[in-house]
Design a protein around this motif. Structure first.
Motif, short mmCIF file in Angstrom:
data_model
loop_
_atom_site.label_atom_id
_atom_site.label_comp_id
_atom_site.label_asym_id
_atom_site.label_seq_id
_atom_site.Cartn_x
_atom_site.Cartn_y
_atom_site.Cartn_z
N UNK A 125 0.83 -1.20 0.00
CA UNK A 125 0.00 0.00 0.00
C UNK A 125 0.87 1.26 0.00
N UNK A 126 1.89 1.29 0.87
CA UNK A 126 2.76 2.46 0.94
C UNK A 126 3.56 2.63 -0.35
N UNK A 127 4.02 1.51 -0.93
CA UNK A 127 4.78 1.59 -2.19
C UNK A 127 3.93 2.22 -3.28
N UNK A 128 2.64 1.90 -3.31
CA UNK A 128 1.73 2.48 -4.30
C UNK A 128 1.53 3.96 -4.03
N UNK A 129 1.29 4.31 -2.78
CA UNK A 129 1.01 5.70 -2.44
C UNK A 129 2.22 6.61 -2.66
N UNK A 130 3.43 6.05 -2.57
CA UNK A 130 4.64 6.84 -2.75
C UNK A 130 5.22 6.73 -4.15
N UNK A 131 4.52 6.03 -5.05
CA UNK A 131 5.09 5.70 -6.36
C UNK A 131 5.33 6.91 -7.26
N UNK A 145 10.34 15.50 1.42
CA UNK A 145 9.09 15.27 2.16
C UNK A 145 7.90 15.82 1.38
N UNK A 146 8.06 16.99 0.79
CA UNK A 146 6.96 17.56 -0.01
C UNK A 146 6.61 16.65 -1.19
N UNK A 147 7.62 16.05 -1.81
CA UNK A 147 7.37 15.15 -2.94
C UNK A 147 6.64 13.89 -2.49
N UNK A 148 6.99 13.40 -1.31
CA UNK A 148 6.30 12.23 -0.76
C UNK A 148 4.84 12.58 -0.47
N UNK A 149 4.61 13.74 0.13
CA UNK A 149 3.24 14.19 0.39
C UNK A 149 2.47 14.39 -0.91
N UNK A 150 3.15 14.92 -1.91
CA UNK A 150 2.54 15.16 -3.22
C UNK A 150 2.08 13.83 -3.83
N UNK A 151 2.94 12.82 -3.74
CA UNK A 151 2.59 11.50 -4.26
C UNK A 151 1.38 10.95 -3.53
N UNK A 152 1.32 11.18 -2.24
CA UNK A 152 0.18 10.70 -1.44
C UNK A 152 -1.11 11.34 -1.93
#
Length: 210
Positions: A125-131, A145-152
């Protein structure tokens, strides 16, 4: 509501590969050569050096260089999608997102590993949300961190569709592997370009419109 279909993404990936085969295969060749260096080192110096300090230093250097190559590769894939002229030198000179890509990769890697330990499904699930994180770093110039949030944000409501796409990618790459491994030089670029297509389709989520 899904913003793409698996069929559309794979179809785009195939058409983009046919139109840019030399560039995409060239990227694959360079990546394969880079990944083969540790094996070459062991063959030259002997198997007893497979756990030596120089070997681990070499692995670290190759990993850092692979991050740089990944930044350049994403830049080239985006240029292909956007119809811009492709500069192969970008593979080695896309330096600006390097640190954020590196830091983000570490954070995502740790999160997915912990999730995988917790009964595997959370890791998937996390791999998909951060893809979409790598694209957000390179294309949108965001911090780690902003890019990770953006992916989410971008993958909200798209998990099942992205899971099906990932399964399709696995099938395509297995087929490439069965084709005497040579097929991977087609299969992997097709999935890479399909991923770019999906990124652009999801990019309007979270307030940005391409």
């Amino acid at each position: 509501m899904d913003k793409f279909t698996v069929g559309e993404a794979v179809s785009y990936g195939w058409e983009a590969f046919k139109a840019n085969a030399l560039t995409l295969i060239g990227i694959m060749v360079i990546s394969s050569m880079l990944n083969s260096i540790p094996n070459v080192f062991v063959q030259i110096t002997g198997k007893e050096n497979a756990a030596s300090l120089p070997y681990y230093i070499l692995l670290a250097v190759i990993w850092l260089f692979s991050i740089l190559i990944s930044c350049g590769m994403i830049r080239i894939l985006l240029d292909i999608y956007d119809g811009r002229e492709v500069d192969f030198v970008s593979l080695f000179t896309t330096l600006d997102p390097f640190l954020n890509f590196l830091l983000g990769s570490i954070v995502v890697g740790i999160a997915v590993t912990i999730g995988t330990i917790l009964l595997i499904i959370p890791g998937i699930y996390l791999a998909i949300r951060f893809s979409m994180f790598p694209f957000a770093v390179v294309d949108e110039g965001l911090g780690a961190i902003d890019a990770i949030q953006r992916s989410w944000e971008m993958t909200e409501g798209q998990v099942l569709n992205l899971l099906l796409l990932g399964l399709a990618f696995i099938g395509i790459e297995i087929a490439g592997f069965i084709a005497l491994c040579v097929g991977l030089f087609v299969a992997v670029p097709v999935t890479m370009m399909a991923s770019v297509y999906v990124y652009r389709q999801l990019q309007s989520k979270g307030g940005l419109v391409y």
